[in-house]
Structure formats: structure tokens, C-alpha cells
Design an enzyme around this catalytic site. Structure first.
Site, PDB file in Angstrom:
ATOM      1  N   ARG A 162      -6.197 -37.546  23.746  1.00 41.47           N
ATOM      2  CA  ARG A 162      -5.485 -36.080  24.384  1.00 41.47           C
ATOM      3  C   ARG A 162      -6.079 -34.736  23.237  1.00 41.47           C
ATOM      4  O   ARG A 162      -6.175 -35.095  22.183  1.00 41.47           O
ATOM      5  CB  ARG A 162      -3.989 -36.458  24.094  1.00 41.47           C
ATOM      6  CG  ARG A 162      -3.216 -37.014  24.661  1.00 41.47           C
ATOM      7  CD  ARG A 162      -3.089 -36.648  26.207  1.00 41.47           C
ATOM      8  NE  ARG A 162      -2.472 -37.415  27.157  1.00 41.47           N
ATOM      9  CZ  ARG A 162      -3.080 -38.520  27.774  1.00 41.47           C
ATOM     10  NH1 ARG A 162      -4.387 -38.868  27.556  1.00 41.47           N
ATOM     11  NH2 ARG A 162      -2.457 -39.209  28.690  1.00 41.47           N
ATOM     12  N   ALA A 204      -6.292 -36.619   8.262  1.00 35.51           N
ATOM     13  CA  ALA A 204      -6.961 -36.886   9.590  1.00 35.51           C
ATOM     14  C   ALA A 204      -7.842 -38.068   9.507  1.00 35.51           C
ATOM     15  O   ALA A 204      -8.483 -38.162   8.301  1.00 35.51           O
ATOM     16  CB  ALA A 204      -7.707 -35.444   9.959  1.00 35.51           C
ATOM     17  N   VAL A 229       0.941  -0.981  -0.068  1.00 29.74           N
ATOM     18  CA  VAL A 229       0.065   0.090  -0.112  1.00 29.74           C
ATOM     19  C   VAL A 229       0.996   1.184  -0.147  1.00 29.74           C
ATOM     20  O   VAL A 229       0.690   2.106  -0.763  1.00 29.74           O
ATOM     21  CB  VAL A 229      -1.025  -0.051   1.241  1.00 29.74           C
ATOM     22  CG1 VAL A 229      -1.685   1.351   1.446  1.00 29.74           C
ATOM     23  CG2 VAL A 229      -2.004  -1.161   0.981  1.00 29.74           C
ATOM     24  N   MET A 254      -8.355 -22.875  14.632  1.00 25.86           N
ATOM     25  CA  MET A 254      -9.544 -21.738  14.479  1.00 25.86           C
ATOM     26  C   MET A 254     -10.166 -21.698  13.341  1.00 25.86           C
ATOM     27  O   MET A 254     -10.360 -22.784  12.702  1.00 25.86           O
ATOM     28  CB  MET A 254      -8.440 -20.457  14.602  1.00 25.86           C
ATOM     29  CG  MET A 254      -7.956 -20.336  15.835  1.00 25.86           C
ATOM     30  SD  MET A 254      -7.019 -18.598  15.799  1.00 25.86           S
ATOM     31  CE  MET A 254      -6.969 -18.285  17.819  1.00 25.86           C
ATOM     32  N   THR A 259      -7.299 -12.322   6.763  1.00 26.36           N
ATOM     33  CA  THR A 259      -7.659 -13.246   8.062  1.00 26.36           C
ATOM     34  C   THR A 259      -7.331 -14.801   7.488  1.00 26.36           C
ATOM     35  O   THR A 259      -7.425 -15.089   6.704  1.00 26.36           O
ATOM     36  CB  THR A 259      -9.312 -13.229   8.432  1.00 26.36           C
ATOM     37  OG1 THR A 259      -9.651 -14.044   8.899  1.00 26.36           O
ATOM     38  CG2 THR A 259     -10.049 -13.135   7.080  1.00 26.36           C
ATOM     39  N   ILE A 260      -6.797 -15.256   8.872  1.00 27.89           N
ATOM     40  CA  ILE A 260      -6.592 -16.784   8.629  1.00 27.89           C
ATOM     41  C   ILE A 260      -8.075 -17.761   8.250  1.00 27.89           C
ATOM     42  O   ILE A 260      -7.703 -18.883   8.070  1.00 27.89           O
ATOM     43  CB  ILE A 260      -5.769 -17.347   9.835  1.00 27.89           C
ATOM     44  CG1 ILE A 260      -6.855 -17.454  11.038  1.00 27.89           C
ATOM     45  CG2 ILE A 260      -4.491 -16.711   9.995  1.00 27.89           C
ATOM     46  CD1 ILE A 260      -6.212 -18.230  12.290  1.00 27.89           C
ATOM     47  N   ASP A 261      -9.047 -17.057   8.615  1.00 21.33           N
ATOM     48  CA  ASP A 261     -10.302 -17.894   8.426  1.00 21.33           C
ATOM     49  C   ASP A 261     -10.797 -18.118   7.183  1.00 21.33           C
ATOM     50  O   ASP A 261     -11.655 -19.092   6.764  1.00 21.33           O
ATOM     51  CB  ASP A 261     -11.436 -17.184   9.149  1.00 21.33           C
ATOM     52  CG  ASP A 261     -11.193 -16.990  10.574  1.00 21.33           C
ATOM     53  OD1 ASP A 261     -10.261 -17.469  11.251  1.00 21.33           O
ATOM     54  OD2 ASP A 261     -11.680 -15.853  11.451  1.00 21.33           O
ATOM     55  N   ARG A 280     -10.023  -4.719  17.972  1.00 21.53           N
ATOM     56  CA  ARG A 280     -11.550  -4.763  17.421  1.00 21.53           C
ATOM     57  C   ARG A 280     -11.966  -3.598  18.262  1.00 21.53           C
ATOM     58  O   ARG A 280     -11.803  -3.521  19.536  1.00 21.53           O
ATOM     59  CB  ARG A 280     -12.007  -5.990  17.980  1.00 21.53           C
ATOM     60  CG  ARG A 280     -11.469  -7.214  17.061  1.00 21.53           C
ATOM     61  CD  ARG A 280     -12.358  -8.482  17.270  1.00 21.53           C
ATOM     62  NE  ARG A 280     -11.890  -9.311  16.478  1.00 21.53           N
ATOM     63  CZ  ARG A 280     -10.794 -10.392  16.656  1.00 21.53           C
ATOM     64  NH1 ARG A 280     -10.388 -10.501  17.840  1.00 21.53           N
ATOM     65  NH2 ARG A 280     -10.506 -11.269  15.837  1.00 21.53           N
TER      66      ARG A 280
HETATM   67  O1  F6P Z   1     -10.674 -14.163  12.921  1.00 22.44           O
HETATM   68  C1  F6P Z   1      -9.356 -14.778  13.152  1.00 22.44           C
HETATM   69  C2  F6P Z   1      -9.406 -15.530  14.430  1.00 22.44           C
HETATM   70  O2  F6P Z   1      -8.119 -16.039  14.798  1.00 22.44           O
HETATM   71  C3  F6P Z   1     -10.714 -16.531  14.379  1.00 22.44           C
HETATM   72  O3  F6P Z   1     -10.076 -17.697  13.884  1.00 22.44           O
HETATM   73  C4  F6P Z   1     -10.782 -16.763  16.342  1.00 22.44           C
HETATM   74  O4  F6P Z   1     -11.982 -17.034  16.410  1.00 22.44           O
HETATM   75  C5  F6P Z   1     -10.756 -15.299  16.418  1.00 22.44           C
HETATM   76  O5  F6P Z   1      -9.748 -14.749  15.530  1.00 22.44           O
HETATM   77  C6  F6P Z   1      -9.627 -15.037  17.968  1.00 22.44           C
HETATM   78  O6  F6P Z   1      -9.671 -13.807  18.213  1.00 22.44           O
HETATM   79  P1  F6P Z   1      -8.913 -13.330  19.376  1.00 22.44           P
HETATM   80  O7  F6P Z   1      -7.466 -12.896  18.867  1.00 22.44           O
HETATM   81  O8  F6P Z   1      -9.575 -11.970  19.765  1.00 22.44           O
HETATM   82  O9  F6P Z   1      -8.935 -14.270  20.523  1.00 22.44           O
END
Ligand code: F6P
Length: 323
Positions: free
Chosen positions: A246, A188, A25, A171, A127-129, A74
Site C-alpha cells: 500500500r 522502518a 522578531v 517530504m 523549513t521542514i527539510d 514563492r
Molecule cells: O521545502 C519544503 C517542502 O515541503 C518540501 O519538502 C517539498 O518538496 C515542497 O516544500 C513542497 O512545496 P509545495 O508546498 O509548493 O507543494
């Protein structure tokens, strides 16, 4: 009106590659003759005026750095009218005419709110999601997958030695993209995601019993946090199968580390593209990548889109985890 001063911020959960996006950027903005400002701690920085000047030299060496040099947060106050007005005033006082906002859905909602006050905004999915509907890919996903896979490979070794069952939580927020990719990559024995509820007995316990009867001695179950997580699932598997089980919650390990090549390149492309969009005088946009090509969408439209699990991917996971 041409953009003279551009702000850049990262918001929400961090993701590997955000720094590469910031670098892109800044460098692209400079190439257009714009000044660039870094807004620190997400939208908080706009409310508090926590802003630093960013020159090309400030972002050198960033492509391979994990986390975000601008910090992230956030911001609840930004969701209020008073918070938004403070942010608008900061933009006005500091001469910020446009913003690149790097993050997820929440970040884009913030950008949309700000755009209503006349600030040109463009969102970049980080985002990793991998749960942004207008993009096949979000910055950080591939690195997070690799981090989780490496950890589970290690778990697999010790599960083999002790003949145990590992229940690993990844996550993903409310989505199962990370779990599906990681689960397939690790081979898995079961993959649980929020989008596809499973029958514990039929889909997991019976499979484990059958495989044990046929000589398998150790197991890995990958469960998305959004599907209930490992802590509640593991004892149920242990009780039903009698296997020593575990729990591992991979947690924030998945968010850290040096971004891999895919994330560095994607972040660089998306960061540049976002500035190109703003330089062309377009606003209220989100960058997406579809079939390898960069595109941009109206933020409101992008937020309305739904991003389900890719059916063919889930089907692969389902078939390959069958006994
Ligand atoms: O959105 C990214 C993320 O890592 C999600 O996978 C997870 O639910 C959330 O953020 C965790 O947030 P925090 O870092 O506030 O615990």
C-alpha cells in the site's frame, strides 16, 4: 545607521515554528525601540506593498500556532530586476531599513538580492527539510518528523493486521534528512534517500524475503520524495516480493500542526538572534545553529556551503534496516 523600522517576512514552504520566530522578531525589535512591519505573502508583499504594522500585542499567543500569520509564497516576480526594484522602492517609501527573512535557501537568495540594494537583511532558517548547509537545524524539522512518525505508527498497526507492506513517502525536497530520521524512529525496514541510491533487489527485496522467511509478516519502507517517491517504488516491491503493498504519501500533513517545544524554542532563539545581528549594524547574514550554539554567516558564503546527509546518521539507518 541604527535600524529604525524592521520588516519581517516568511517565504517558501511554511514550517511549524515560523509564527514563534515572527513573535520573537517583533518583541526583540520593540525591545530595541524599533518599529516592526509584517510583510505579507513573502516577497510578494514587498512588491505590492502588502504590509501590516506589528505591535507586541499582535504577536501574543503565537508560539504554539502552526503555519504563518504573514502567509507565505514563492515569488517569481522577485527574481526579476523589475520585481527587485519595486521591492526596493517599497522599502524606501515605507522606511524599512532592515529585514528578517524566514525560510529556506530560496528565501536567502532573495535576501541577498535585496541586500545589494542597500537593505540590511538577515535570514532565519525555517523549513521542514533541514537542508540549510550553515545550520545543523532548521525550524519545523522536529515537528514534521514527529507528525510523520505518528502517522507511520498508525500505518504499522494496519500493516500488521493485514500482513502488508507499507511504502510511505515523506517530504524533504532534494534531501533525505527527514526520511532518515523518520525511518530510524519508526524502525522502518528500508529507508530510501536521494543522496544514497540503493539496489532494489539486494537492499530491499532480499531483505524483505529473508525477514519473511524468518517470521516477519509486515513491513514499512520510508522513501524520500527526492528519491523517486512511493508511487513508482511500491509496485516494484509488490511485483518482486509478491506482498500486498500500500502507498501513503504523507504530503503537506508534515508541514502543518502545532510546533513542538524544540521548534518553539529554536524559532524564538533564532528570531531574537537575527534582530540582535541587525541591531549591531551587521547585514547580509544568515543565522545558523551549530552544536546548540547560534552563529551567523555571510549569506553568500552560507549559500555556497554544501549540506550532505550526516554520515553517522545514515550509517545507523543502514545498519538498523539490515535483515
Ligand atoms: O521545502 C519544503 C517542502 O515541503 C518540501 O519538502 C517539498 O518538496 C515542497 O516544500 C513542497 O512545496 P509545495 O508546498 O509548493 O507543494
Amino acid at each position: 545607521m541604527p535600524v529604525k523600522r524592521l520588516g519581517v517576512l516568511t517565504s517558501g514552504g511554511d514550517a511549524p515554528g515560523m509564527n514563534a520566530a515572527i513573535r520573537a522578531v517583533v518583541r526583540t525589535a520593540v525591545s530595541y525601540g524599533m518599529q516592526c512591519l509584517g510583510i505579507r505573502r513573502g516577497y510578494n508583499g514587498l512588491i505590492n506593498g502588502d504590509i501590516v504594522k506589528l505591535e507586541t500585542s499582535d504577536v501574543s499567543g503565537l508560539t504554539g500556532l502552526g503555519g504563518t500569520i504573514l502567509h507565505t509564497a514563492r515569488c517569481k516576480e522577485f527574481m526579476t530586476k523589475a520585481g527587485l526594484e519595486k521591492a526596493r522602492d517599497t522599502c524606501k517609501n515605507r522606511g524599512i531599513d532592515a529585514l528578517v527573512c524566514i525560510g529556506g535557501d530560496g528565501t536567502f537568495r532573495g535576501a541577498l538580492d535585496l541586500a545589494q540594494y542597500g537593505i540590511s537583511c538577515c535570514g532565519v532558517p525555517g523549513t521542514i527539510d533541514n537542508d540549510i548547509a550553515c545550520s545543523n537545524y532548521t525550524i519545523g524539522f522536529d515537528t514534521a518528523c514527529n507528525t510523520a512518525v505518528e502517522a507511520i505508527d498508525r500505518l504499522n498497526d494496519t500493516m500488521q493486521s493485514h500482513e502488508r507492506c507499507s511504502v510511505v513517502e515523506v517530504m524533504g525536497h532534494r534531501a533525505g534528512h527527514l526520511a532518515v530520521y523518520v525511518g530510524i524512529a519508526c524502525g522502518a525496514n528500508a529507508i530510501l534517500v536521494p543522496e544514497k541510491p540503493v539496489d532494489l533487489q539486494k537492499d530491499i527485496v532480499d531483505n524483505i524475503r529473508y525477514a519473511r522467511d524468518n517470521g516477519r509478516t509486515h513491513f514499512v519502507v520510508v522513501v524520500a520524495e527526492g528519491a523517486g517517491g512511493a508511487v513508482s517504488l511500491a509496485p516494484r516491491i509488490q511485483e518482486a516480493t509478491g506482498m500486498d503493498t500500500r502507498i501513503t504519501v504523507l504530503g503537506h500533513i508534515q508541514r502543518g500542526g502545532r510546533p513542538n517545544a524544540r521548534d518553539r524554542v529554536t524559532a524564538s532563539r533564532m528570531g531574537k538572534y537575527a534582530v540582535d545581528v541587525l541591531a549591531e549594524g551587521r547585514t547580509n547574514r544568515v543565522v545558523g545553529i551549530i552544536g546548540g550554539n547560534l552563529q551567523d554567516y555571510d549569506i553568500t558564503e552560507a549559500l555556497k556551503m554544501e549540506r550532505g546527509l550526516q554520515e553517522s546518521m545514515y550509517e545507523t539507518a543502514r545498519v538498523l534496516t539490515l535483515r
